[in-house]
Motif scaffolding. Sequence first.
Motif, PDB file in Angstrom:
ATOM      1  N   THR A 132       0.836  -1.206   0.000  1.00  0.00           N
ATOM      2  CA  THR A 132       0.000   0.000   0.000  1.00  0.00           C
ATOM      3  C   THR A 132       0.863   1.246   0.000  1.00  0.00           C
ATOM      4  O   THR A 132       0.605   2.209  -0.745  1.00  0.00           O
ATOM      5  CB  THR A 132      -0.939   0.003   1.220  1.00  0.00           C
ATOM      6  OG1 THR A 132      -1.763  -1.166   1.193  1.00  0.00           O
ATOM      7  CG2 THR A 132      -1.825   1.238   1.217  1.00  0.00           C
ATOM      8  N   GLU A 136       1.119   4.120  -2.980  1.00  0.00           N
ATOM      9  CA  GLU A 136       0.964   5.554  -2.761  1.00  0.00           C
ATOM     10  C   GLU A 136       2.119   6.345  -3.373  1.00  0.00           C
ATOM     11  O   GLU A 136       1.952   7.510  -3.730  1.00  0.00           O
ATOM     12  CB  GLU A 136       0.862   5.841  -1.258  1.00  0.00           C
ATOM     13  CG  GLU A 136      -0.458   5.361  -0.659  1.00  0.00           C
ATOM     14  CD  GLU A 136      -0.498   5.440   0.850  1.00  0.00           C
ATOM     15  OE1 GLU A 136      -1.597   5.548   1.421  1.00  0.00           O
ATOM     16  OE2 GLU A 136       0.591   5.377   1.487  1.00  0.00           O
ATOM     17  N   GLU A 166      -8.040  -0.923   5.876  1.00  0.00           N
ATOM     18  CA  GLU A 166      -7.090   0.181   5.684  1.00  0.00           C
ATOM     19  C   GLU A 166      -6.466   0.139   4.290  1.00  0.00           C
ATOM     20  O   GLU A 166      -6.326   1.172   3.631  1.00  0.00           O
ATOM     21  CB  GLU A 166      -5.988   0.121   6.746  1.00  0.00           C
ATOM     22  CG  GLU A 166      -4.975   1.249   6.595  1.00  0.00           C
ATOM     23  CD  GLU A 166      -3.852   1.181   7.617  1.00  0.00           C
ATOM     24  OE1 GLU A 166      -2.946   2.026   7.547  1.00  0.00           O
ATOM     25  OE2 GLU A 166      -3.868   0.279   8.479  1.00  0.00           O
ATOM     26  N   THR A 167      -6.099  -1.054   3.858  1.00  0.00           N
ATOM     27  CA  THR A 167      -5.491  -1.195   2.531  1.00  0.00           C
ATOM     28  C   THR A 167      -6.438  -0.720   1.445  1.00  0.00           C
ATOM     29  O   THR A 167      -6.053   0.057   0.558  1.00  0.00           O
ATOM     30  CB  THR A 167      -5.110  -2.669   2.285  1.00  0.00           C
ATOM     31  OG1 THR A 167      -4.071  -3.038   3.190  1.00  0.00           O
ATOM     32  CG2 THR A 167      -4.635  -2.885   0.850  1.00  0.00           C
ATOM     33  N   ARG A 170      -6.941   3.180   1.550  1.00  0.00           N
ATOM     34  CA  ARG A 170      -5.773   3.945   1.088  1.00  0.00           C
ATOM     35  C   ARG A 170      -5.538   3.775  -0.411  1.00  0.00           C
ATOM     36  O   ARG A 170      -5.243   4.739  -1.129  1.00  0.00           O
ATOM     37  CB  ARG A 170      -4.532   3.540   1.883  1.00  0.00           C
ATOM     38  CG  ARG A 170      -4.542   4.027   3.325  1.00  0.00           C
ATOM     39  CD  ARG A 170      -3.417   3.401   4.136  1.00  0.00           C
ATOM     40  NE  ARG A 170      -2.098   3.719   3.587  1.00  0.00           N
ATOM     41  CZ  ARG A 170      -0.954   3.199   4.041  1.00  0.00           C
ATOM     42  NH1 ARG A 170      -1.000   2.318   5.041  1.00  0.00           N
ATOM     43  NH2 ARG A 170       0.206   3.540   3.507  1.00  0.00           N
TER      44      ARG A 170
END
Length: 288
Positions: A132, A136, A166-167, A170
């Motif tokens: 992740t 980004e 969360e992954t 994001r």
Amino acid sequence: LPLPQVLPAMEAIARPLLQRLQAALEGGGGPGEVSVLLEQLCALLGKVSPGERPTADEVARVPALQDALHPSVHLLQQLWGVLEAIFERHGGDSRVMEKLCRCYKHTSRNTAQGPFRGDFRSLVPRLLPQVTGWFERQPHSCFLYVANVCLRGYHDAPELLPTFRETFARMSAVVFRLLSAAPTAIPDNPDVVDDFFELCSTVLRLHPALLAESELLLSSFQCGCAALRIQHREANRAVVGFFEMLLVLRQAGERCSEMGPRPGSPRDSSSFGPRWAPLAAMGSSPGT
């Protein structure tokens, strides 16, 4: 071969490859050389597998075998720092990153069945934050694919749900920024469109609450609408599949609200009922 024979043999084969890979990184080796070495390591990670776990007699002779992981998982742990160094050196090269991600993908597949089933799961809480963060910095579609592999393989592990949540959040934020950055951003990034909406469909099928209970539902819907006319077969198929899954879940949610959940309904489908209104209010249902 039994594990006590596979481990040393695998390490003996991997050692020179690892040394050459480290030398390539330290000596400024090009992406082509690094890709070839990664491909060779990937073949090792994906094909070598012991037939069974250590027997009681083998564990008595070598106590370290008691909790031994699949040798591919063991080797991948040894490679972890090298793979991070490869990203730092070649993170902008999509071909190298594809080869790197295949190391994860093939290790997961190699351990999906048999006596070592599930050993890869121990890597997921470390792997997903890693890829992740990479996504980004360098939004290669292969990082989305790794997330999809992990979700498909280990969606039934409740301890991993916060990591998946969360992954997905994001990575979705990165995709939305990328695909709205310019008028040509969607046609310029068909692989990202393809792998993102494949991931969305997996989420809808296995953990729909990750979309239904967040702002991501409306944003994904809007992004999908913008991508429906992309002139790329796989990407278009992925977008259409996402909308088809949304419609299936909406219908399942309506049935749940009327009669309660039925056996075989998609997971958590009832959570889509009250959240469909903002989508319907946009004017029309998604078309093909």
